[in-house]
Enzyme design. Structure first.
Site, PDB file in Angstrom:
ATOM      1  N   GLU A   1       0.676  -1.216   0.111  1.00  0.00           N
ATOM      2  CA  GLU A   1      -0.208   0.114  -0.302  1.00  0.00           C
ATOM      3  C   GLU A   1       1.086   1.271  -0.399  1.00  0.00           C
ATOM      4  OE1 GLU A   1      -3.879  -2.027   1.980  1.00  0.00           O
ATOM      5  OE2 GLU A   1      -2.135  -1.327   3.188  1.00  0.00           O
TER       6      GLU A   1
ATOM      7  N   CYS B   1     -11.526  -1.276   7.345  1.00  0.00           N
ATOM      8  CA  CYS B   1     -11.208  -0.047   7.704  1.00  0.00           C
ATOM      9  C   CYS B   1     -12.133   1.233   6.975  1.00  0.00           C
ATOM     10  CB  CYS B   1      -9.843   0.516   7.247  1.00  0.00           C
ATOM     11  SG  CYS B   1      -8.543  -0.060   6.079  1.00  0.00           S
TER      12      CYS B   1
END
Length: 640
Positions: free
Chosen positions: A308, A401
């Site tokens: 990421e 999330c």
């Protein structure tokens, strides 16, 4: 820089301390109509009420019950940080309750807060993964355990609940946990047992806000300790978890995008509260590095699916863009703190771009489905990997999330729109509603972003001259403003550093009309962005546009070539995607080779003229893609 005080600081995620050194302070804003009001209503009516049921089915609430001793069972969920989904939902619900009373929502919040409090251990510790699966292993895996990350989201939820309702229950849990952390973590020689940081920053900015809420300096000092210990090899010196270089020495953003941005939000917070020039300089330097070479056109951040990660400068791929929704939210949080700290309009320019594009794409128009990653292209024949990295909207995620993160930003969005100082009121984002600060208030009316007119009417004013400042967006080339009998345009308006500043002795009923030209435009990237060299993107006002296969009959999008010599046209489509403004362009559909060629390369030289049929291309706002049928999509289009 003078200290700015406010007799009644507004409730919101960022409420500066009384001694904070900042150019601006958040104003009080209500949003009651228009684009963002609609998106917030969907959030309140659809997304938020579904939260408890989704948290129940995913096992998050079950874990808290087991930790509280209310039921027997094992930990449910794939990751050690699933508690944060509960905390982010609590924060979102709290901001919503501050905006609009809701007995059912309040009851759900009360039930979950009671569950959280019951799960907390006597010394203040709270983390269901370690309480249920790794008993006795506290703080032994700071790189991956996310214990402080979870604590940070708990603290932010507690601050929100206290500010929204005035009630102390969740704040008491958070303070007890923060006090525990202050007894455990500290630098060498402090007498505390652990010199360490969390692999996922979040605790730092949460502790600053806890200090602002409670006035307890220990929380601010602990936040400063955590920030300063990043980059000293405590987690192996990896950029992924912000441990390669101390932030005061860093020259570029790197590693996991969300982790970097949460850390930098705390850097801005600490610079504001401590007047630390090195922290401020680092925050400004790193923001410039990010926007100059690592930000997608949509405001999206993160080039790599692997870790990421931000990637290298100008490494901004399309179909493999990560652009996590949480990274867009973290970008807004950091940029807002920088806007308050410095007073500069450029930070709110990025907020606008991110809100309307990279952030809003993360939730479907109906508020029920989500995107974890936000690519700028989905190819014809795309095989979706499924799961959290899907290019198709998903009901929920294993790593969930993003959905509650979207909920909390939408629920608190009114706190990111305007500011004030001793000289006046600043309008950062254009919405319909009311902005007020220090005895000054204006009513705003607009149909932005579909139309470019903003009308402001003074409602309350002190008995002295003051300055009404309007941000002139970075993308805007032509505008006109009328103030009473006076009229300005972009050639003679008093614009400085992105702010149109109008100073006078205002009277109730005075009006200002700002008209921004919203002509569609073609945008090209820096030639160092290899992925889109020879391409153009369509923009109009703050919106980035894209093509979707459903609007392009006769085939997919890989064969489409945009003709930049033909004019762009605007169509307002109340029948499409809940009502949007589309941009109509012209292009060609390349003819597929019919000679049996099997080799997709040719001798170098000027591009041949496109061979194929001229076609009309309907571009929709990027935030509205993936709300109809699955298919290809692209933002950047090859040009003839």
């Amino acid at each position: 820089m003078p200290r700015i005080t406010s007799a009644a600081p507004p409730l919101g995620p960022v409420r500066l301390g009384p001694a904070a050194r900042a150019a601006l302070r958040p104003a009080t804003t209500t949003v009651d109509a228009g684009f963002w009001h609609t998106r917030r209503e969907v959030n309140a009516r659809v997304s938020l009420p579904q939260g408890p049921g989704l948290l129940e089915s995913a096992g998050n609430l079950h874990n808290l019950r087991v930790a509280a001793g209310a039921v027997e069972g094992e930990f449910q969920g794939a990751y050690p940080f699933v508690d944060t989904d509960v905390y982010k939902w609590l924060e979102a619900a709290s901001w919503q309750l501050a905006h609009q009373p809701d007995a059912e929502l309040e009851s759900a919040v009360d039930r979950i807060i009671a569950l959280v409090a019951a799960a907390q251990q006597p010394d203040g510790y709270l983390n269901t993964w370690f309480q249920l699966r790794e008993a006795g292993a506290r703080y032994q895996d700071l790189r991956w355990g996310h214990e402080l990350y979870c604590a940070g989201h708990l603290i932010q939820a507690a601050v929100a609940h206290r500010r929204a309702t005035g009630r102390p229950e969740l704040l008491a849990v958070a303070v007890k946990f923060a006090d525990h952390l202050g007894q455990v973590f500290g630098p060498p020689g402090s007498g505390r047992p652990i010199d360490g940081i969390d692999g996922h920053p979040e605790i730092e900015t949460a502790l600053v806000e806890l200090y602002r809420e409670t006035g307890d300096r220990h929380h601010l000092d602990l936040a400063g300790y955590f920030v300063d210990r990043h980059g000293h090899g405590l987690l192996g010196g990896e950029a992924y978890c912000q441990d390669r270089v101390p932030v005061r020495e860093a020259t570029d953003v790197e590693g996991h995008a969300v982790r970097q941005l949460y850390l930098l939000a705390a850097v801005a917070d600490l610079a504001t509260e401590t007047d630390d020039p090195r922290l401020r300089s680092a925050a400004e330097r790193l923001w410039r590095a990010m926007t100059a070479a690592k930000t997608h056109l949509t405001g999206g951040l993160g080039a790599h699916h692997d870790q990421e990660d931000f990637g290298d400068p100008y490494e901004l791929p399309n179909e493999r863009a990560y652009c996590e929704t949480c990274a867009a939210i973290a970008s807004v949080q950091w940029s807002w703190r920088m806007a308050l700290l410095t007073g500069e309009a450029r930070y709110s320019d990025l907020i606008e771009r991110t809100l309307y594009n990279g952030f809003l794409a993360g939730v479907s128009l109906d508020g029920e489905r989500w995107l974890y990653v936000n690519p700028l292209q989905v190819r014809d024949g795309h095989t979706d990997p499924g799961g959290d990295q899907s290019a198709r909207r998903t009901r929920w995620f294993r790593c969930a999330c993003c959905p509650p993160n979207v909920m909390r930003l939408l629920a608190s969005l009114e706190h990111y729109l305007a500011s004030g100082d001793e000289q006046g009121l600043q309008i950062h984002q254009f919405t319909t509603g009311r902005h007020s600060h220090g005895g000054m208030s204006v009513r705003a009316e607009t149909d932005y972003p579909w139309h470019g007119t903003l009308t402001l009417t003074v409602e309350d004013t002190p008995d002295r001259p003051w300055t009404l400042s309007l941000r002139v967006p970075q993308w805007c080339r032509e505008f006109r403003v009328r103030v009473g009998e006076l009229s300005y345009d972009e050639t003679d308006a008093p614009v400085e550093d992105g702010w149109l500043r109008l100073e006078r002795a205002w009277a109730p009923g005075d009006s200002v009309v700002l008209e921004l030209a919203l002509e569609p435009r073609l945008t090209a990237a820096d030639p160092r962005v290899d992925a889109v060299r020879g391409c153009a993107a369509i923009e109009r006002g703050p919106l980035v546009y894209c093509l979707e296969q459903v609007d392009t009959p006769g085939g997919g999008l890989d064969d489409i070539v945009l003709d930049p010599t033909r004019p762009l046209a605007v169509k307002h489509r109340p029948d499409l995607l809940g009502g949007v403004t589309t941009v109509v362009a012209a292009g060609y559909r390349r003819s597929r080779a019919e000679d049996g060629s099997w080799w997709p390369y040719r001798a170098a030289g000027p591009d041949p003229a496109p061979a194929g049929d001229l076609v009309e291309l309907t571009a929709i706002p990027y935030h509205a893609w993936a709300n109809r049928q699955d298919g290809s999509m692209r933002v950047w289009l090859p040009t003839s």
